[in-house]
Write a protein that holds these residues in place. Structure first.
Motif, PDB file in Angstrom:
ATOM      1  N   ILE A 166      56.122  44.459  -4.831  1.00 47.62           N
ATOM      2  CA  ILE A 166      55.876  43.012  -4.880  1.00 47.62           C
ATOM      3  C   ILE A 166      56.721  42.382  -5.966  1.00 47.62           C
ATOM      4  O   ILE A 166      56.668  42.788  -7.128  1.00 47.62           O
ATOM      5  CB  ILE A 166      54.382  42.706  -5.153  1.00 47.62           C
ATOM      6  CG1 ILE A 166      53.501  43.298  -4.051  1.00 47.62           C
ATOM      7  CG2 ILE A 166      54.151  41.198  -5.257  1.00 47.62           C
ATOM      8  CD1 ILE A 166      52.919  44.653  -4.397  1.00 47.62           C
ATOM      9  N   ALA A 167      57.518  41.397  -5.579  1.00 50.04           N
ATOM     10  CA  ALA A 167      58.229  40.556  -6.542  1.00 50.04           C
ATOM     11  C   ALA A 167      57.660  39.150  -6.430  1.00 50.04           C
ATOM     12  O   ALA A 167      57.209  38.745  -5.361  1.00 50.04           O
ATOM     13  CB  ALA A 167      59.725  40.555  -6.254  1.00 50.04           C
ATOM     14  N   PHE A 168      57.679  38.410  -7.531  1.00 50.42           N
ATOM     15  CA  PHE A 168      57.153  37.048  -7.484  1.00 50.42           C
ATOM     16  C   PHE A 168      57.844  36.193  -8.528  1.00 50.42           C
ATOM     17  O   PHE A 168      58.468  36.713  -9.461  1.00 50.42           O
ATOM     18  CB  PHE A 168      55.625  37.035  -7.691  1.00 50.42           C
ATOM     19  CG  PHE A 168      55.180  37.371  -9.090  1.00 50.42           C
ATOM     20  CD1 PHE A 168      54.684  36.390  -9.933  1.00 50.42           C
ATOM     21  CD2 PHE A 168      55.225  38.691  -9.562  1.00 50.42           C
ATOM     22  CE1 PHE A 168      54.257  36.703 -11.225  1.00 50.42           C
ATOM     23  CE2 PHE A 168      54.804  39.012 -10.847  1.00 50.42           C
ATOM     24  CZ  PHE A 168      54.318  38.011 -11.685  1.00 50.42           C
ATOM     25  N   ASP A 169      57.756  34.882  -8.326  1.00 52.47           N
ATOM     26  CA  ASP A 169      58.271  33.930  -9.306  1.00 52.47           C
ATOM     27  C   ASP A 169      57.162  33.601 -10.299  1.00 52.47           C
ATOM     28  O   ASP A 169      56.077  33.147  -9.907  1.00 52.47           O
ATOM     29  CB  ASP A 169      58.714  32.626  -8.630  1.00 52.47           C
ATOM     30  CG  ASP A 169      59.936  32.800  -7.744  1.00 52.47           C
ATOM     31  OD1 ASP A 169      60.633  33.820  -7.884  1.00 52.47           O
ATOM     32  OD2 ASP A 169      60.197  31.910  -6.916  1.00 52.47           O
ATOM     33  N   LEU A 170      57.420  33.813 -11.577  1.00 56.53           N
ATOM     34  CA  LEU A 170      56.476  33.412 -12.604  1.00 56.53           C
ATOM     35  C   LEU A 170      56.250  31.902 -12.550  1.00 56.53           C
ATOM     36  O   LEU A 170      57.127  31.155 -12.096  1.00 56.53           O
ATOM     37  CB  LEU A 170      57.010  33.780 -13.984  1.00 56.53           C
ATOM     38  CG  LEU A 170      57.098  35.270 -14.325  1.00 56.53           C
ATOM     39  CD1 LEU A 170      57.981  35.468 -15.554  1.00 56.53           C
ATOM     40  CD2 LEU A 170      55.713  35.861 -14.553  1.00 56.53           C
ATOM     41  N   PRO A 171      55.115  31.397 -13.025  1.00 58.41           N
ATOM     42  CA  PRO A 171      54.955  29.945 -13.156  1.00 58.41           C
ATOM     43  C   PRO A 171      56.130  29.363 -13.958  1.00 58.41           C
ATOM     44  O   PRO A 171      56.615  29.973 -14.909  1.00 58.41           O
ATOM     45  CB  PRO A 171      53.636  29.811 -13.930  1.00 58.41           C
ATOM     46  CG  PRO A 171      52.869  31.046 -13.581  1.00 58.41           C
ATOM     47  CD  PRO A 171      53.901  32.139 -13.471  1.00 58.41           C
ATOM     48  N   GLY A 172      56.578  28.197 -13.531  1.00 59.69           N
ATOM     49  CA  GLY A 172      57.702  27.545 -14.191  1.00 59.69           C
ATOM     50  C   GLY A 172      59.053  28.018 -13.702  1.00 59.69           C
ATOM     51  O   GLY A 172      60.087  27.508 -14.128  1.00 59.69           O
ATOM     52  N   HIS A 173      59.074  28.991 -12.803  1.00 57.08           N
ATOM     53  CA  HIS A 173      60.309  29.607 -12.356  1.00 57.08           C
ATOM     54  C   HIS A 173      60.401  29.592 -10.827  1.00 57.08           C
ATOM     55  O   HIS A 173      59.384  29.570 -10.133  1.00 57.08           O
ATOM     56  CB  HIS A 173      60.402  31.046 -12.854  1.00 57.08           C
ATOM     57  CG  HIS A 173      60.478  31.166 -14.342  1.00 57.08           C
ATOM     58  ND1 HIS A 173      59.395  30.924 -15.165  1.00 57.08           N
ATOM     59  CD2 HIS A 173      61.507  31.491 -15.167  1.00 57.08           C
ATOM     60  CE1 HIS A 173      59.766  31.097 -16.434  1.00 57.08           C
ATOM     61  NE2 HIS A 173      61.032  31.444 -16.459  1.00 57.08           N
ATOM     62  N   GLY A 174      61.636  29.651 -10.329  1.00 55.05           N
ATOM     63  CA  GLY A 174      61.854  29.749  -8.889  1.00 55.05           C
ATOM     64  C   GLY A 174      61.135  28.666  -8.118  1.00 55.05           C
ATOM     65  O   GLY A 174      61.204  27.480  -8.441  1.00 55.05           O
TER      66      GLY A 174
END
Length: 380
Positions: A166-174
């Protein structure tokens, strides 16, 4: 003579964008343009962006009119040499429009495959991309400051054999929502723990890069039972030094060339930083709330130009296997921060590699991580 004609199409500013409105052309037909010149303002549901020319030549046609709403990929203009006859340009536009219409019809009949999804996690909306399946302990990938899940594009699928990755965008990113709260490592670790719970993952291998490495270490401290092992790639938190020229430059850069210059700090092989990567970063930085979010994170994590979190005691105390991967030529976080670690921590110092080993020598890193997960980790 279509090889002398270049289509200008509706760009895609972010994964969620499906269409855009021509808010205003800035260049008239017959004008000579060069790569990087601002051509047209594009309005989406979130932002208005100046679209920069991807080519050098002459703008021969404005195919889309001001105020017109078009799908991503639709023809909005044509660049061609002045010697190309108008009849050739007319024929090119006709063929392009017919091919685009046929392609759109075909795509509408098939569902997208292997795409990220948007998930609500507490008060946040996160872009999450899951690949792989099987009984192996899942692997969670945490990107660094200013990055997104695409930082793992050469690792994600390669590591998804017999396990969920699982990859994800941190809050504030992407593409994730831009509220970063206090912007601290503890805040991001809490969001990460909530994401694992929502995905019904009791325990995961956690691989973090740079700021993401600091988040991974913090997660191992605050939610130790959720972490099976740690893969720390040039992690934050192991020393005070941080290249603030990069951090501040990344936050402040507002043109492609400035972004490109800043991104070159990330790698030893500067040729890896191309126009496409710079374009993607600039599009992200033009989203509402991004600059404020990045500044909040920088102020919280790098106060007074130094790293604010000393995680060496956390690393010394963790009870799970740990491997550290670092490029010897890192210009963001000096590789000397890997010195003096416990002998229980496996270290890989890579020559002629900068701050992003997972991109600069992806095959080597993938092999290290795969071997580590197989041979060093006892099933729990």
């Amino acid at each position: 003579m279509s090889h002398d004609i270049t289509p200008i199409t509706m760009p895609k500013f972010g994964l969620a964008m499906t269409e855009g409105k021509i808010a205003g052309w800035m260049v008239e037909p017959g004008t000579a343009i060069k790569t990087g010149d601002e051509l047209v303002d594009i309005e989406t549901s979130k932002i208005t962006n100046a679209f920069e020319s991807p080519v050098t030549g002459m703008l021969r046609r404005q195919v889309a009119s001001n105020g017109e709403m078009l799908p991503v990929g639709a023809l909005i203009g044509v660049v061609a040499d002045p010697a190309v006859p108008d009849a050739d340009i007319d024929a090119f536009i006709t063929r392009f429009q017919a091919d685009f219409a046929a392609s759109s019809d075909a795509q509408s009949d098939s569902a997208p495959v292997d795409e990220p999804v948007m998930m609500t996690v507490g008060d946040h909306t996160l872009r999450v991309h899951e690949r792989g399946e099987g009984d192996g302990t899942p692997l969670l990938l945490i990107h660094g400051f200013g990055g997104d899940l695409k930082n793992w594009m050469l690792n994600h699928a390669a590591l998804a054999h017999g396990r969920r990755v699982i990859a994800f965008d941190l809050p504030g990113h992407g593409e994730s929502s831009k509220d970063v709260g206090p912007g601290t490592l503890a805040f991001f670790a809490d969001v990460t723990a909530r994401l694992l719970a929502q995905l019904k993952i009791r325990q995961a291998h956690v691989m973090g890069h740079s700021l993401g490495g600091g988040i991974a270490l913090t997660l191992a401290h605050t939610a130790p039972h959720s972490v099976a092992s740690l893969v720390l790639v040039a992690p934050a938190g192991l020393g005070p030094q941080i290249n603030m020229t990069f951090i501040n430059g990344f936050i402040e850069a507002d043109r492609v060339r400035a972004v490109q210059d800043v991104l070159k700090y990330l790698v030893h092989d500067k040729s890896l930083i191309g126009r496409r990567m710079s374009d993607d970063v600039l599009r992200y930085k033009r989203l509402d709330g991004v600059q404020a979010a990045l500044r909040t994170v920088a102020d919280a994590c790098f106060p007074d130009g130094h790293q604010g979190d000393d995680l060496r005691p956390v690393l010394a105390a963790v009870a799970v296997p740990v491997t550290v991967i670092w490029g010897r030529e890192d210009e963001i976080l000096p590789v000397t921060q890997a010195d003096g670690l416990s002998t229980s921590v496996e270290r890989h110092i890579l020559p002629d590699i900068g701050h992003m080993p997972q991109l600069e020598c992806a095959d080597k890193v993938n092999g290290m991580v795969e071997d580590f997960m197989k041979s060093k980790v006892v099933a729990t």
